[in-house]
Structures are given as C-alpha cells and as structure tokens.
Write an enzyme that holds these catalytic residues in place. Structure first.
Site, short mmCIF file in Angstrom:
data_model
loop_
_atom_site.label_atom_id
_atom_site.label_comp_id
_atom_site.label_asym_id
_atom_site.label_seq_id
_atom_site.Cartn_x
_atom_site.Cartn_y
_atom_site.Cartn_z
N GLN A 115 -31.94 21.09 -9.66
CA GLN A 115 -32.50 20.35 -8.51
C GLN A 115 -31.42 20.10 -7.46
OE1 GLN A 115 -35.28 17.17 -9.59
NE2 GLN A 115 -34.91 17.62 -11.75
N PRO A 116 -30.97 21.15 -6.80
CA PRO A 116 -29.81 21.01 -5.91
C PRO A 116 -30.08 20.27 -4.60
CG PRO A 116 -30.67 23.25 -5.83
CD PRO A 116 -31.45 22.54 -6.89
N LYS A 117 -31.36 19.90 -4.31
CA LYS A 117 -31.63 19.21 -3.05
C LYS A 117 -32.04 17.76 -3.25
CE LYS A 117 -32.36 23.19 -0.27
NZ LYS A 117 -33.03 23.81 0.86
N ASN A 118 -31.60 17.20 -4.34
CA ASN A 118 -31.93 15.81 -4.66
C ASN A 118 -30.72 14.95 -4.35
OD1 ASN A 118 -31.46 13.57 -6.51
ND2 ASN A 118 -33.28 14.18 -7.64
N ASP A 149 -27.65 28.94 -2.35
CA ASP A 149 -28.15 28.53 -1.03
C ASP A 149 -26.94 28.13 -0.21
OD1 ASP A 149 -30.37 25.84 0.22
OD2 ASP A 149 -29.11 27.32 1.25
#
Lengths: 348, 367
Positions: A115-118, A149
């Site tokens: 979950q790299p965008k948390n 990303d």
C-alpha cells in the site's frame, strides 16, 4: 429446513475464528461502534471485521499494554491500514513492550510495498527509523518503491526527509540522473535534482549554473516537449534575470527553429519581459524597448493562435498587460491589438 | 446508425446527468460496502462531500437535516469536567474509537479520544450546509485543539497524538479559524512562513520545503492566505504572476496536478479554484475542461471518477461538480473557492458571524 439452517450457522461460526470465541480473550468485553439511532455514511462490516475492531476498541479503552494487544493491531491493520489510531496504539505498544524494531522495519516494509500511497504507513516507518537512528536501508527501499511508481509523492517526501536528516547527499545526484535517463519527463526527479543541488553546492557558483544549463539544453534536444526541464531552467535563472544570462537567448532562439514547444516560447516571452523590466539593454538584446516588446507580443500571438491554443485567452491577456505596461507609442508592427478583454466564455 | 440517432448519442455523451449524481450522493449518505473500510476514520469528510455535493446540485431537500446534525455533534470531542483534554478537542472522523454516542457534554474521559483537524474542518462545513447555527460547537475547545496541533515551523499535525505535518492541515486550521471567526486558533505569521517556505523553484507549492510542487498543495497555500486575508502581504506581485503561470499550465484538457502527469477530475477544482482566487480562471479553456470532467462521469451509478472508465468515488464526484460549477454549469450553485462550500452556505455563515459580533458588542466585550 431448520436442520439445514443449523448446519449452515455452525459452518459459518467455525469459519470465523473470532476473538469473541477465543478463551484467552474472554476477560475482555468487546466495544461495538456506536453511531447512535441514525447512523450516517455507515460502512457495512462483516462479522469478522467488526469482531477484530470491537476488541481493538476494548483494548484502547483500558489502554492495555500486552502482547495480545500488539498481535491484534496487526490484524486491525490488515483490515484497514488507514486507521491512524491503530498505528498510534501499535507505536505505544512497540515502546511499552520494547519490541524488536528491526522486525518492525521488516513488517512496515511489507505493508508499504502493498500500500505505497497510504500516509499512515510512511509516517510509521519514519517513526521507527527515528527510534532506531538507522537510515541505512532507506535509500534502497525507497528506490525499490520508486521503481514501481517513479512519481510516488510519499516516497519522494520520505526520501527527502531521510537525506536531509541523516545527511545522505552523497550519491543522490547520480540517482536522480539515472531516473532522468529512464524518463526525462519525470517531474519528481527534476524536483529532486533541484533539492540536492540547492542543499549541496548551491546555485550561486557560475560553474554550477553553466553545467546545469548545459544539462537542460541537452535534455531539451533529446525531448523538446517537456515542461519539467524548462521549469527547472527557468526556476534556476529567474531571480538572476533571464535576459542577463550570456548567450542563452541565442541558444533558445536556435532551438526554436528545430526543437520548438509551448514551453520554449513561454521561456522566450519571459526573457523578453525580463529585458523590458530591467530596462538595460544587454549584448544581443541591445535593441530599443519597442523591438523587445514587439518580439514578446509576437510570441504571445504565436502561442495563442498556433502553439498553445488551449491557453489562448491567457496569452492574449499577457500580451495586453505587457502592451499596457511598456506600450507607450503604438507601433505599426504591433502583434496583438489592444482589444478589450474577450467575451466571457459560455459553455452552452 | 441513422444520422439523427448518432447525433443524439453524441449529445447524450456530453450531457450532465444531474439526477444520477443526486442519487449517487444520496446512496453515499446511507450505507457503503466493506471495501470502503479505509474511509472509516474519515467518514465525516465523506459526509461533507455528499452534503456539499447535494448543495451544489441544489438537492439538499432529499436530506434529513436533523438526523445529520445530531450525528455530527455526536462526533464532537468535548472538554471533560476538569478540562484536561482541551488540546484534544474538535471533531472525530467517526465513532471508530468506541466512545459511547452522545451529543452533549461533558466530554468522556478516554485515553485515546481526540479530534482530527480535517474532521473539525469538514464537520463545521457540514453543519453550516445543513443550516445549523453552530451553537452547540464548543468553540473554546475547537480552537484550543487546533492551537495544540501547530508546530514550531508553522505547519500542523492532524491529531494531538502526532501524525505527518504539512500544508494540508494549515488549510484546515485556516478554514476552522475563518469559520469560527477567531484567529487565536493559530499563529498566522508562522503559518505564512511555512507556506512561503513551501514555494518551489518552479513557482508553485509543495507539501513542505523542497518538495515537488502540486496542484492540491498550491490550492491549500493560496486558499489559506486568502482566508487569512494575507495573500498580497505574503506574496509579491511577481510571485503571484509566476504562480498564475504554473497553475494555468496545468490545463491539458482537464487539469493535472503536476507537470507530465495525467489529468484528473479533482484538479479541475484544486487548480481551477486557485486560478479563480488569483483572478485568472476566466483565461482557461472552459469547453475542454468541461468535456474532460464529463468524460469521467459515470452514466450508470452517477458521480465522477478521476479518469474516464474508472470507478466513481465521493471525493471525485464532489470535486467534479465543483469544477463544473466554477465554469458556470447551469443548474449548479456557485462555490466559494477558498472555503469550498456553496456561496449559499457561505452566506449563512456570514449571517451567523454577524449575529455573533452583534451579541459580543451588545455585551460590551468578551463572552
């Protein structure tokens, strides 16, 4: 029928190995969520989800500091990694129970990869790194996330924090260059370039400015339609006076013939505007104010009518403003007539 | 396909499906499936998107205001008897912490109960949208709670337990102070320093110093300065012109948030509203912007998504509408570009503030 129902509910109960069925948790009274008589924007949780969080709330209420509480936070996180209260409580427990922070690093590494965008997971990682006082895994880890990303804002933010906090500037310019090799339009990488240089050599040295200008011009030749490189070039030079960089205007005018773009033209406009503002004629800009104004207005017209038509109204507005400020006498070669502002746009 | 049918289909493609959006928000207000679990702690902000969305659509009549108002007040973290939790006061995002439902004080003693700055902001907005007079808001608590979140560098945490700190929460703090008409909730000077420090080399704002400039953070910076009434004090004319340029370059069809990134519906508001605050929105291309936003419209379930052929969500649905409102879509209410509520709700706020000032004056001083 009743028999079928009984079998069905037994099977269901067996499937959900809930906390409420576990002997070791029998001392705790679960705390359900209480939204009152008329809940709004209610999320319909499964039995399993409610069970985990009902016990989380129970632990929270007593502020229990125990291994079972720590284990439960992992389950709560798996169900909702955006719950900042769970993360905070987990950090309280990490300290209260003197948990192995290296193991926590492995744990948070896995979660961020999923979950790299948390926001919460990155904040948690930062806290653990701070407690350990050990940033040694960070640059490689962040590079790994960026390989999936390359513009992940959280990753770049964390990277900047690590570098600045622990003074890890050494290899960063090289890292930035490799990313720009991969994608010269990566705006995050250009930003990082500026970040590194401004905190190391700075941009005051003429040698640095020259090197960076060359670098930009090379990237422009490779990929002319790239707003990022033009923003970087302008950003570096704008406070020294764009029109005062020796030889730059000539190079840009050359590029205009073969590597044109709306960004190049906007840069030219800004050069001319800077020349007008500073009043003093500079080498090849040794022309009257009127000529410079005409050239600037010509650029506005080119942008509005041909090269950047989506911003037609804006370029015409800029032309008018420039005309108003430096116009004086109206010359026959005026590129943009001083027409009144355009009709307000109607969408139907 | 016959010529007429084809033309009708083309027309339908760009048709704004108002009723679908009303239904989308109406459903949002009721029950969401478990896959929305990550929104639990921010449910109050989801309520805000739905309510403000319905307000923009002039369709608040489908809402039972009283029920909503009670639920919002149940999320207020009130001071305890001994007022030892003042720095924790404000509004929660939801009941997830497990405090029993209550709309009245005094506050409950709980080791982990505290407000969240973005929820205090959206909670107050939601109350205003519903026509509430904020009389049950504990202003002293809210302001103390906000004050406690500001750091030395001028930025804010979201919660007193600590969190990331950046320009988003400065915006939330500014909105709270603006609405409560009381700037004792923050050190404006420090906040301005942090905002200025976040101005990037390419003339827009990142989340903090050194960080990449971004449409959302640029909105937070400019809107905050406008709410504080310090825009022209904090930024020179030259800086403002350069910021205008960066923002207007974000239009590709719709808008994106950073150079060389794909366009996304929500930036039609973040960047659009910033341009409006800087008085140059009228120089953008309305038609291309509109066409993009409508291309992200979900024709079946309503709402808008970030991209075409993607799933709609409450945030993009709301900001898509706000983007359309900025360009003057008929049948949509106008939006206050800094506070991000309708002008109608804003007028209600102004009337309330008038009442507060009058009553303060008539009492001859402090309340």
């Amino acid at each position: 029928r009743a028999e079928e129902e009984a079998v069905f509910s037994r099977r269901n109960a067996a499937v959900c190995f809930c906390f409420r069925d576990r002997k070791e948790w029998a001392d705790l009274e679960p705390v359900p969520q209480d939204d009152g008589p008329n809940p709004v924007v209610k999320i319909a949780y499964s039995e399993k989800f409610s069970d985990v969080y009902d016990y989380f709330r129970a632990l929270l209420k007593k502020d229990e500091r125990s291994e079972r509480a720590f284990a439960l936070t992992a389950e709560a996180i798996e169900l909702n990694a955006a719950n900042y209260t769970v993360w905070h409580y987990r950090r309280v427990l990490l300290q209260a129970l003197s948990k192995d922070l290296r193991e926590e690093m492995r744990y948070i590494t896995n979660i961020i990869e999923e979950q790299p965008k948390n926001y919460q997971v990155w904040h948690h990682r930062r806290m653990v790194v701070e407690w350990l006082g050990d940033p040694s895994e960070e640059l490689e880890f962040i590079a790994q996330i960026l390989s999936q990303d390359a513009k992940n804002y959280h990753a770049w933010q964390h990277r900047q924090w690590v570098i600045q906090e622990y003074k890890l500037w050494d290899k960063e310019l090289a890292f930035v260059e490799s990313l720009l090799e991969d994608d010269v339009r990566n705006n995050s990488a250009w930003n990082q370039r500026h970040f590194v240089i401004s905190h190391t050599t700075g941009f005051s040295e003429p040698a640095v400015v020259e090197r960076e200008t060359q670098y930009c011009l090379n990237q422009i030749r490779k990929a002319p339609h790239n707003e990022s490189v033009w923003n970087y070039l302008k950003g570096m030079l704008q406070d020294r006076g764009l029109s005062s960089q020796p030889g730059l205007l000539e190079k840009v005018l050359e590029l205009k013939e073969t590597h044109c773009s709306p960004y190049l033209l906007a840069f030219l406009f800004d050069c001319y505007e800077d020349a007008l503002e500073n009043g003093v004629p500079k080498d090849s800009l040794d022309q009257g104010c009127q000529e410079t104004l005409e050239k600037a207005l010509e650029i506005c017209k080119l942008l509005a009518q041909e090269k950047d038509t989506i911003r037609k109204e804006y370029w015409q507005f800029l032309g008018r403003s420039l005309q108003d400020r430096y116009g004086g006498e109206v010359s026959p070669g005026d590129a943009t007539p001083t027409a009144p502002a355009s009709e307000p746009q109607q969408i139907s | 396909m016959a010529e007429e049918e084809k033309q009708f289909e083309e027309f339908e493609q760009i048709d704004f499906l108002k009723d679908r959006h009303v239904r989308f928000f109406h459903r949002t207000l009721q029950v969401l499936p478990e896959r929305y679990a990550s929104l639990e702690t921010t449910r109050l902000s989801i309520l805000f998107f739905a309510l403000s969305g319905l307000d923009v659509l002039d369709a608040l009549d489908v809402v039972d205001s009283n029920i909503m108002i009670e639920w919002i007040y149940s999320l207020q973290v009130l001071p305890t008897e001994d007022k030892s939790n003042l720095s924790c006061c404000g509004f929660r995002g939801s009941s997830h912490i497990g405090v029993p439902y209550s709309t009245k004080g005094p506050g409950v003693v709980h080791p982990y109960d505290s407000g969240h700055i973005a929820m205090t902001y959206t909670g107050l907005c939601s109350l205003l949208i519903l026509g509430d007079d904020l009389s049950r808001v504990n202003k002293q608590g809210c302001l103390a709670g906000v004050r406690a979140l500001q750091l030395e560098d001028g930025s804010f945490y979201a919660v007193p337990e600590g969190s990331e700190n950046d320009i988003r929460f400065i915006y939330c703090a500014a909105c709270i102070c603006y609405m409560l008409d009381d700037w004792s909730g923050m050190d404006i000077q420090k906040a301005i320093e942090y905002i200025r420090g976040s101005l990037s080399y390419d003339n827009a704002f990142g989340q903090g110093a050194g960080r990449e400039s971004h449409g959302g953070w640029t909105f937070c910076a400019i809107a905050s300065l406008c709410l504080m009434g310090r825009l022209e004090e904090a930024l020179s004319q030259r800086e403002l012109d350069r910021i205008r340029r960066w923002c207007i370059m974000r239009q590709q069809s719709g808008f994106h948030g950073r150079p060389n990134k794909p366009v996304d519906t929500c930036y039609s508001f973040w960047v659009g509203a910033t341009l409006e605050l800087l008085d140059v929105f009228r120089y953008t291309n309305f038609e291309k912007n509109r066409n993009f936003i409508l291309s992200t419209q979900d024709r079946l379930v309503g709402g808008f998504a970030k991209w075409p052929d993607s799933h709609p969500d409450p945030l993009h649905a709301y900001l898509g509408l706000c983007g359309l409102s900025l360009i003057g879509e008929p049948s949509l209410r106008k939006v206050h570009p800094a506070l991000n509520i309708t002008q109608r709700a804003f007028q209600h706020l102004q009337q309330l503030q008038q009442t507060w000032r009058e009553s303060t004056n008539s009492c001859g001083g402090q309340h």
